[in-house]
Design a protein around this motif. Sequence first.
Motif, PDB file in Angstrom:
ATOM      1  N   PRO A  22       0.826  -1.211   0.000  1.00  0.00           N
ATOM      2  CA  PRO A  22       0.000   0.000   0.000  1.00  0.00           C
ATOM      3  C   PRO A  22       0.861   1.263   0.000  1.00  0.00           C
ATOM      4  N   ILE A  23       0.419   2.273  -0.747  1.00  0.00           N
ATOM      5  CA  ILE A  23       1.133   3.551  -0.762  1.00  0.00           C
ATOM      6  C   ILE A  23       0.295   4.679  -0.158  1.00  0.00           C
ATOM      7  N   VAL A  24      -0.973   4.406   0.123  1.00  0.00           N
ATOM      8  CA  VAL A  24      -1.836   5.349   0.834  1.00  0.00           C
ATOM      9  C   VAL A  24      -2.449   4.612   2.010  1.00  0.00           C
ATOM     10  N   GLY A  25      -2.467   5.275   3.142  1.00  0.00           N
ATOM     11  CA  GLY A  25      -3.107   4.707   4.320  1.00  0.00           C
ATOM     12  C   GLY A  25      -4.353   5.496   4.667  1.00  0.00           C
ATOM     13  N   ILE A  26      -5.390   4.801   5.080  1.00  0.00           N
ATOM     14  CA  ILE A  26      -6.619   5.439   5.567  1.00  0.00           C
ATOM     15  C   ILE A  26      -6.802   4.985   7.013  1.00  0.00           C
ATOM     16  N   LEU A  27      -6.692   5.918   7.929  1.00  0.00           N
ATOM     17  CA  LEU A  27      -6.935   5.617   9.339  1.00  0.00           C
ATOM     18  C   LEU A  27      -8.169   6.369   9.794  1.00  0.00           C
ATOM     19  N   MET A  28      -8.981   5.712  10.611  1.00  0.00           N
ATOM     20  CA  MET A  28     -10.161   6.370  11.168  1.00  0.00           C
ATOM     21  C   MET A  28     -10.241   6.073  12.651  1.00  0.00           C
ATOM     22  N   GLY A  29     -10.834   6.990  13.391  1.00  0.00           N
ATOM     23  CA  GLY A  29     -10.857   6.899  14.839  1.00  0.00           C
ATOM     24  C   GLY A  29     -11.774   5.841  15.406  1.00  0.00           C
ATOM     25  N   HIS A  51      -3.722   0.567  -1.171  1.00  0.00           N
ATOM     26  CA  HIS A  51      -3.900   1.281   0.094  1.00  0.00           C
ATOM     27  C   HIS A  51      -4.297   0.308   1.194  1.00  0.00           C
ATOM     28  N   ASP A  52      -4.137   0.773   2.418  1.00  0.00           N
ATOM     29  CA  ASP A  52      -4.658   0.007   3.529  1.00  0.00           C
ATOM     30  C   ASP A  52      -5.596   0.898   4.318  1.00  0.00           C
ATOM     31  N   TYR A  53      -6.404   0.284   5.172  1.00  0.00           N
ATOM     32  CA  TYR A  53      -7.355   1.049   5.971  1.00  0.00           C
ATOM     33  C   TYR A  53      -7.537   0.354   7.306  1.00  0.00           C
ATOM     34  N   ARG A  54      -7.722   1.169   8.336  1.00  0.00           N
ATOM     35  CA  ARG A  54      -7.730   0.619   9.680  1.00  0.00           C
ATOM     36  C   ARG A  54      -8.367   1.597  10.662  1.00  0.00           C
ATOM     37  N   VAL A  55      -9.016   1.048  11.680  1.00  0.00           N
ATOM     38  CA  VAL A  55      -9.492   1.848  12.800  1.00  0.00           C
ATOM     39  C   VAL A  55      -8.365   1.919  13.818  1.00  0.00           C
ATOM     40  N   LEU A  56      -7.899   3.127  14.101  1.00  0.00           N
ATOM     41  CA  LEU A  56      -6.894   3.374  15.133  1.00  0.00           C
ATOM     42  C   LEU A  56      -7.244   4.694  15.816  1.00  0.00           C
ATOM     43  N   TYR A  68       2.170   3.153  13.472  1.00  0.00           N
ATOM     44  CA  TYR A  68       1.716   3.159  12.081  1.00  0.00           C
ATOM     45  C   TYR A  68       2.337   4.349  11.345  1.00  0.00           C
ATOM     46  N   ALA A  69       2.212   5.535  11.922  1.00  0.00           N
ATOM     47  CA  ALA A  69       2.687   6.759  11.270  1.00  0.00           C
ATOM     48  C   ALA A  69       4.208   6.787  11.146  1.00  0.00           C
ATOM     49  N   SER A  70       4.914   6.436  12.208  1.00  0.00           N
ATOM     50  CA  SER A  70       6.379   6.531  12.173  1.00  0.00           C
ATOM     51  C   SER A  70       7.003   5.489  11.245  1.00  0.00           C
ATOM     52  N   GLY A  71       6.319   4.382  11.023  1.00  0.00           N
ATOM     53  CA  GLY A  71       6.847   3.362  10.127  1.00  0.00           C
ATOM     54  C   GLY A  71       6.293   3.415   8.718  1.00  0.00           C
ATOM     55  N   ALA A  72       5.393   4.338   8.453  1.00  0.00           N
ATOM     56  CA  ALA A  72       4.701   4.386   7.156  1.00  0.00           C
ATOM     57  C   ALA A  72       5.649   4.598   5.986  1.00  0.00           C
ATOM     58  N   GLU A  73       6.567   5.522   6.107  1.00  0.00           N
ATOM     59  CA  GLU A  73       7.489   5.809   4.999  1.00  0.00           C
ATOM     60  C   GLU A  73       8.350   4.587   4.682  1.00  0.00           C
ATOM     61  N   ALA A  74       8.835   3.919   5.712  1.00  0.00           N
ATOM     62  CA  ALA A  74       9.662   2.715   5.508  1.00  0.00           C
ATOM     63  C   ALA A  74       8.866   1.598   4.855  1.00  0.00           C
ATOM     64  N   ARG A  75       7.550   1.580   5.064  1.00  0.00           N
ATOM     65  CA  ARG A  75       6.699   0.565   4.435  1.00  0.00           C
ATOM     66  C   ARG A  75       6.301   0.954   3.016  1.00  0.00           C
ATOM     67  N   GLY A  76       6.750   2.117   2.527  1.00  0.00           N
ATOM     68  CA  GLY A  76       6.455   2.526   1.160  1.00  0.00           C
ATOM     69  C   GLY A  76       5.269   3.457   1.015  1.00  0.00           C
ATOM     70  N   MET A  77       4.695   3.885   2.110  1.00  0.00           N
ATOM     71  CA  MET A  77       3.563   4.822   2.053  1.00  0.00           C
ATOM     72  C   MET A  77       4.021   6.158   1.477  1.00  0.00           C
ATOM     73  N   VAL A 150      -1.454  14.152  -5.511  1.00  0.00           N
ATOM     74  CA  VAL A 150      -0.088  14.164  -4.967  1.00  0.00           C
ATOM     75  C   VAL A 150       0.730  13.069  -5.641  1.00  0.00           C
ATOM     76  N   LEU A 151       0.177  11.878  -5.717  1.00  0.00           N
ATOM     77  CA  LEU A 151       0.891  10.759  -6.341  1.00  0.00           C
ATOM     78  C   LEU A 151       1.119  10.988  -7.835  1.00  0.00           C
ATOM     79  N   ALA A 152       0.178  11.668  -8.471  1.00  0.00           N
ATOM     80  CA  ALA A 152       0.260  11.915  -9.916  1.00  0.00           C
ATOM     81  C   ALA A 152       1.387  12.881 -10.280  1.00  0.00           C
ATOM     82  N   THR A 153       1.933  13.599  -9.312  1.00  0.00           N
ATOM     83  CA  THR A 153       3.043  14.509  -9.618  1.00  0.00           C
ATOM     84  C   THR A 153       4.288  13.747 -10.059  1.00  0.00           C
ATOM     85  N   THR A 154       4.363  12.455  -9.711  1.00  0.00           N
ATOM     86  CA  THR A 154       5.530  11.654 -10.102  1.00  0.00           C
ATOM     87  C   THR A 154       5.148  10.392 -10.875  1.00  0.00           C
ATOM     88  N   ASP A 155       3.898  10.314 -11.320  1.00  0.00           N
ATOM     89  CA  ASP A 155       3.423   9.126 -12.030  1.00  0.00           C
ATOM     90  C   ASP A 155       2.563   9.581 -13.216  1.00  0.00           C
TER      91      ASP A 155
END
Length: 180
Positions: A22-29, A51-56, A68-77, A150-155
């Motif tokens: 996933p390159i986009v994450g969707i988090l909801m409360g 993308h991934d999606y999760r309740v957090l 989730y947030a601190s590791g997102a870039e390393a996971r390719g988000m 945002v993604l389309a700026t490089t794709d």
Amino acid sequence: MASLLYLTTKYRELFVATNDTPIVGILMGSASDWDTMKESHKVLEEFGIPHDYRVLSAHRAPVAVAEYASGAEARGMKVIIGAAGAAAHLAGVIAANTLLPVLGVPIESPSLKGMDSLLSTVQMPGGIPVGTLAIGKAGAKNAALLAVAVLATTDAGLREKLRAYREKQTAAVLAVKLEA
């Protein structure tokens, strides 16, 4: 660092992914936010964006949100969408823990119709930006479309899909015929 590795292992299975990278994450409360955030999911699916999606919850699972947030870039988000109602601190907590763009979606709340969520999401201290969208389903849809932009700026392929989407939208508006 051992603590971060432990958290990565502990919470990795909590994230629902639409595919392996996933390159986009969707988090909801909360789970009740899914009715709104399905709009983001549908748009990302339409554009073929993994993308991934999760309740957090920022309040009930703060360590998992930070992980989730601190590791997102390393996971390719590349972009994270955070949605919450009432106190609506989720997008801000995400933004505090990553350098990735964070898009906030205020969820409509029963008591104040989402104005509380909007103000909580948009009022970030200088230095920790959250791009805040409209309250509710329109905001969820637009958050996903902004992530696409945002993604389309490089794709280039994605940029063409976005251009076609906009042209189709324009054609639908121009095709409307009103009768007197």
